[in-house]
Enzyme design. Structure first.
Site, PDB file in Angstrom:
ATOM      1  CD  GLU A 140       8.689  -0.997  -6.021  1.00 33.75           C
ATOM      2  OE1 GLU A 140       7.500  -0.927  -6.385  1.00 33.75           O
ATOM      3  OE2 GLU A 140       9.097  -0.526  -4.952  1.00 33.75           O
ATOM      4  CB  CYS A 162       6.802  21.768   7.076  1.00 34.11           C
ATOM      5  SG  CYS A 162       7.305  20.043   7.336  1.00 34.11           S
ATOM      6  CB  CYS A 187       3.288  20.529  10.407  1.00 32.10           C
ATOM      7  SG  CYS A 187       5.074  20.357  10.347  1.00 32.10           S
ATOM      8  CG  ASN A 229       9.279   2.358  -1.198  1.00 31.60           C
ATOM      9  OD1 ASN A 229       9.989   1.673  -1.933  1.00 31.60           O
ATOM     10  ND2 ASN A 229       7.976   2.463  -1.362  1.00 31.60           N
ATOM     11  CD  GLU A 230       6.962   4.036  -5.288  1.00 30.75           C
ATOM     12  OE1 GLU A 230       5.873   4.176  -4.714  1.00 30.75           O
ATOM     13  OE2 GLU A 230       7.081   3.455  -6.383  1.00 30.75           O
ATOM     14  CE1 TYR A 235      -7.552 -11.092  -3.770  1.00 35.35           C
ATOM     15  CE2 TYR A 235      -8.690  -8.995  -3.475  1.00 35.35           C
ATOM     16  CZ  TYR A 235      -8.600 -10.366  -3.247  1.00 35.35           C
ATOM     17  OH  TYR A 235      -9.555 -10.988  -2.498  1.00 35.35           O
TER      18      TYR A 235
END
Ligand code: GLA
Ligand code: ZN
Length: 671
Positions: free
Chosen positions: A307, A159, A156, A148-149, A357
């Site tokens: 979305e 990486c 680190c 997702n996204e 919300y």
């Protein structure tokens, strides 16, 4: 290959695992009322489907998919790997990211995994594989939604090693790397790959991610981060493909999202999809630009609107409501620009945590008589009426706008000439001018085939790479028009300045030479005279010497008063325009309209403020014209052809007025 559906899929993110099954009954009753046929499920359910390393539990997901199938709804199934479960982070702390400041994070939030973590790679692909094994033949399955996204970076040690390995692949030798990064500057010559550090707050950066001592290093790190996350996607996709050879796979992008170069991802997606959350005070060309960028990822093939909020977001400090009619208008705008799906975040509002919300089709009270539910249901009905008319339709654009992440990064990490020049703002100003003049615009990578375009806009194309300059020359030579602006053609792919006159490889085409540039604070506005108009110009004032071009606009202030600010160069059968300063929107409109007019590309409603038009051509050749009235006043444009509105069935003869309500939409079929 966008998933094949009989109509525009309508629905969105659905998290029934947050509720008891009685609530699901109610959900499905309401979905039927609202014309909801597609559910994105499993986006954040890793901790449920795999409660421990050796335990998979698909009970809930089985029920969710079976129930969807029983209700005749389709599922976009997420692999759910964007939020790792607590047990995983506890057992393999390496999976937690290390941030730009060098802090190893502890378990929390989401989008929180280190892309270089072997444990993450192993467990995320195992999960994706299990899901594919189980659901590949499920009747509800329509598409795969990986993760997702994707976003962010990790600093680190794993990486850092992966960065070094990536650099070896890119540069081959340390000599080549030293040359590319210009490391003799500030005594940075590397003699061992292990000496290389990822650029961060602890190394090359100060004042955050945009202030770097070595642009070449930071640029390569952005590319590496793009590829590192892409590697996670590819690994999951491969795990899916081992069990499911053909269900289309996507991941939801974020439009004009700076950290990831989506053009590097595009070939690996089966179809593009994205999440649209424009600030509600943004002009409609802001989401439109992102739609066109997303459409450009797959050579103009339709994408999914994965979305959007039906009403309000929650993540901003202040979260305004979409006004009555705005959801409908935004949805048809997406369709007008190439969306073949209209999905929301979210179907039912979460009761707890930070998105409680956030707007939803169904609120906490579960009512079907709210304004939002009513608007969603009405839209569901219209999408049913529209059926498959727009599916697979292409945009017949004759104008291309070049969008380049490398240039975006390079421009905004540059020391000098001005931190105030923002890539998106400048690109949007040119895009908006072309769109408001009625041109359909393809937003494409610099590697795109430009042979189909009459006009190519190349705003702030800071880096010029590969054979782009001769490709642009070819556009002009055959009669097209190319437009470039200030701060274009400055540097090569490593952000090394060209050892030639500015604008570098674009100079012969533009017919200008720039030796100096003046940058001023945002409140300094210089007049620029353009034909009869006096426009304002700000931020950067390049001082142009003509080298074949003719002036089309001149500065009216400072020691460069009277010198060219905008130029036009005849080149072959075509033209090249150079805009040497950040003109205000009226100035950009003027220039862009002159360019479009030369090719007959001004739309019939270019004089109608607030009225957006977009064309699409269906696979059977049917021509569609979308009219979108962004104004709160009604509009009565004259029909230029005899048309039938597919939403109302109303036929309008050529020359008659078309009535559009405030925020109204028409989807017209041309006869
Ligand atoms: C993103 C995410 C969703 C949700 C929405 C809220 O797009 O993908 O999970 O958080 O934002 O706006
Ligand atoms: Zn890492």
């Amino acid at each position: 290959m966008t998933p094949r559906t009989p109509k525009i899929p309508h629905g969105g993110d659905y998290n029934p695992e947050q509720w008891p099954e009685e609530v699901w009954d109610e959900d499905h009753r309401l979905f039927t009322r609202a014309g909801i046929d597609t559910l994105t499920v499993g986006v954040f359910s890793w901790s449920l489907t795999q409660p421990a390393e050796d335990t998979y539990d698909f009970t809930v997901l089985d029920r969710v998919l079976d129930r969807a199938a029983a209700e005749d709804r389709r599922v976009c199934l997420a692999t759910g790997t964007a939020a790792v479960p607590p047990w995983l982070a506890k057992k393999y702390p390496e999976v937690n990211r290390t941030d730009f400041e060098g802090r190893r994070h502890r378990y929390g939030r989401r989008h929180n995994f280190c892309p270089g973590s072997p444990a993450y790679r192993r467990l995320s692909t195992a999960l994706a594989g299990r899901l594919a094994e189980r659901y590949a033949d499920h009747p509800a399955l329509l598409a795969w939604h990986v993760n997702n996204e994707y976003g962010g970076a990790c600093y680190c040690d794993l990486c850092a090693d992966a960065f070094r390995a990536w650099l070896r692949g890119r540069h081959g030798t340390l000599d080549a790397l030293n040359e590319a990064w210009w490391t003799t500057f500030w005594s940075h010559r590397y003699t061992d790959w292990d000496q290389i550090e990822p650029p961060s707050a602890l190394t090359e950066h100060w004042r955050g991610p945009d202030h770097t001592a070595f642009q070449g290093i930071t640029l390569d790190h952005h590319r590496f981060t793009t590829d590192a996350l892409l590697g996670c996607f590819l690994a999951e996709k491969e795990a899916i493909r081992a069990h499911d050879p053909d269900t289309p796979v996507t991941t939801n992008f974020m439009g004009t999202y700076r950290p990831l170069d989506y053009h590097r991802w595009a070939p690996h997606l089966d179809f593009a999809s994205w999440d649209s959350y424009p600030p509600l005070d943004a002009p409609p060309t802001v989401p439109a630009l992102a739609h066109d960028l997303m459409r450009g990822l797959k050579d103009g093939a339709p994408f999914w609107l994965m979305e959007q909020t039906p009403s309000t977001t929650a993540c901003r400090d202040v979260n305004p409501l979409r006004r009555p009619g705005e959801l409908r208008l935004a949805t048809f705008q997406a369709v007008a620009h190439g969306a073949d799906a209209a999905l929301y975040f979210q179907m039912r509002a979460s009761r707890g945590a930070c998105e409680k919300y956030h707007g939803a089709v169904i609120g906490h009270a579960g009512r079907d008589d709210t304004r939002v539910f009513g608007e969603v249901a009405a839209l569901g009905e219209e999408l049913r009426t529209l059926g498959g008319a727009t599916l697979g339709a292409r945009t017949p654009a004759r104008t291309a706008l070049l969008f380049d992440w490398d240039s975006w990064w390079a421009l905004e990490i540059s020391d000098g000439p001005s931190r105030l020049v923002r890539y998106q703002d400048t690109v949007h100003t040119y895009y908006r001018a072309a769109r408001e003049a009625g041109a359909d615009v393809d937003v494409v990578p610099v590697t795109a085939d430009l042979s189909a375009y009459d006009v190519v806009l190349a705003p702030v194309l800071h880096l010029v790479k590969g054979d782009l300059a001769p490709c642009l020359e070819a556009v002009a030579a055959r009669g097209g028009t190319v437009l470039a602006t200030f701060l274009s053609g400055r540097a090569d792919e490593h952000d090394r300045a060209f050892p030639t006159d500015v604008p570098g490889p674009l100079a012969p085409l533009m017919g200008v030479r720039v030796d100096e540039w003046d940058a001023r604070p945002a409140d300094v506005v210089h007049p620029v005279r353009l034909d009869g108009l006096t426009a304002g110009a700000r931020l950067v004032f390049e001082i142009v010497r003509l080298a074949g071009a003719e002036p089309a606009g001149t500065y009216g202030a400072d020691f460069y008063a009277g010198t060219p600010a905008v130029t036009r160069h005849r080149f072959g059968a075509g033209e090249a325009w150079y805009v040497a300063t950040a003109l205000d929107p009226p100035g950009v409109d003027h220039v862009v309209r002159r360019v479009l007019a030369r090719h007959g590309l001004l739309g019939p409603y270019a004089g109608h403020p607030g009225l957006e038009t977009a064309a699409r051509v269906a696979p059977d050749g049917t021509r569609l014209l979308f009219l979108l009235n962004h104004s709160t006043e009604p509009a009565r444009p004259t029909a230029r052809d005899t048309v039938t509105d597919l939403l109302t069935g109303k036929r309008t003869e050529r020359g008659e007025p078309l009535g559009l309500d405030p925020l109204g939409v028409a989807v017209l079929r041309l006869e």
